[in-house]
Design an enzyme around this catalytic site. Structure first.
Site, PDB file in Angstrom:
ATOM      1  CE  LYS A 150      -1.844   1.865   3.646  1.00  0.00           C
ATOM      2  NZ  LYS A 150      -2.642   2.169   4.855  1.00  0.00           N
ATOM      3  CG  ASP A 168      -7.379   3.563   2.027  1.00  0.00           C
ATOM      4  OD1 ASP A 168      -8.314   3.088   1.342  1.00  0.00           O
ATOM      5  OD2 ASP A 168      -7.322   4.770   2.329  1.00  0.00           O
TER       6      ASP A 168
END
Length: 284
Positions: A150, A168
């Site tokens: 991420k 997320d």
């Protein structure tokens, strides 16, 4: 009810009289992909100014800010990083930092001891393995302490223009609500969403979905009655459907409030956030 009305789109909602998704039969893969791409196009119209909500001036600052953003808001990170980058403007500076001094600066972001270990560790890696420069390859970035996929995709997409999908909590929540995937694992979500959209859309898709999740499609009480894509959402009705009540749930510029960045892009329609107050900084 006629066959025409007993279809994939149902009754008129209170949100401006637009039809909302009310699926009574399984949606084909092709129909889902078409709906997903339409959602992306409509979100592009709603958030033409979508952008990373972390303040940064170079790849190193973005990398550090993204690591700090775990388990806290981008606003709190943006209020904290000016002092951090004033004290440690380069990887070499942060690699040589006294941990306790870094901890004191980043304390407001939470988990400050673990984050300090990651920041100093990744800075040492940048200094010793990459000549003090943030690498532009996924495999290099994820080899650094505290840097997962991420974080890597945030840096790649926004500092180097390399497409990536940032999964997320907001992104994962919304793509499941929209029935683009049923996966919970971020890497599996990433893989499935990557099959729906062309690579050129990945970075901006991530920004748009995250913007929508922060402003309208909240975790506990989505503002369904104020949602501009309610007519495409199979989960319409999970939140507040009354337009007036839903409007009160809107956040950031959609709710007339400051955004998360102290230094937002010129096209951001909302107000900049404020620096961290001295009392809040001391309280941590």
């Amino acid at each position: 009810m006629s066959a025409k009305h007993d279809s994939a789109v149902g009754e008129q909602p209170p949100n401006g009289g637009r039809k909302v998704a009310n699926r009574t039969k399984p949606e084909s893969r092709l129909a889902m992909v078409r709906r997903a791409r339409r959602i992306n196009r409509e979100l592009a119209g709603v958030y033409p100014y979508a952008h990373p909500e972390l303040d940064f001036r170079n790849p190193f600052e973005l990398l550090v800010a993204t690591v700090l953003s775990a388990q806290t808001t981008d606003l709190r990170v943006n209020q904290t990083t000016p002092a951090l980058f004033a004290a440690y403007p380069t990887p070499e500076d942060l690699a040589a930092a006294v941990p306790e001094e870094v901890e004191e600066i980043i304390r407001p972001t939470g988990f400050f001891r673990a984050k300090t270990t990651s920041l100093i560790g990744l800075s040492i890696g940048l200094r010793d393995r990459f000549g003090g420069e943030v690498p532009s390859r996924l495999e290099d970035l994820v080899s650094l302490p505290g840097v997962g996929r991420k974080t890597a995709f945030v840096v790649l997409g926004n500092a180097f223009g390399v497409p990536g999908i940032t999964v997320d909590t907001h992104f994962g929540r919304l793509v499941r609500r929209w029935k683009w995937t049923e996966q919970e694992d971020p890497e599996k979500v990433e893989a499935e969403i990557a099959k729906i959209f062309p690579k050129s859309e990945w970075t901006m898709l991530s920004h748009r979905v995250i913007f929508h999740g922060r402003r309208i499609c909240h975790a506990r009480k989505p503002a369904c009655g104020a949602c501009p894509i309610a007519h495409l959402c199979p989960s319409y009705g999970e939140g507040e459907t009354d337009p007036e009540k839903a409007a009160k749930l809107l956040k950031y510029e959609k709710g007339g409030q400051p955004g998360q960045r102290l230094d937002p892009p010129p096209d951001y329609p909302g107000r900049p956030a404020q620096p961290l107050a001295p009392a809040a900084r001391e309280a941590g």
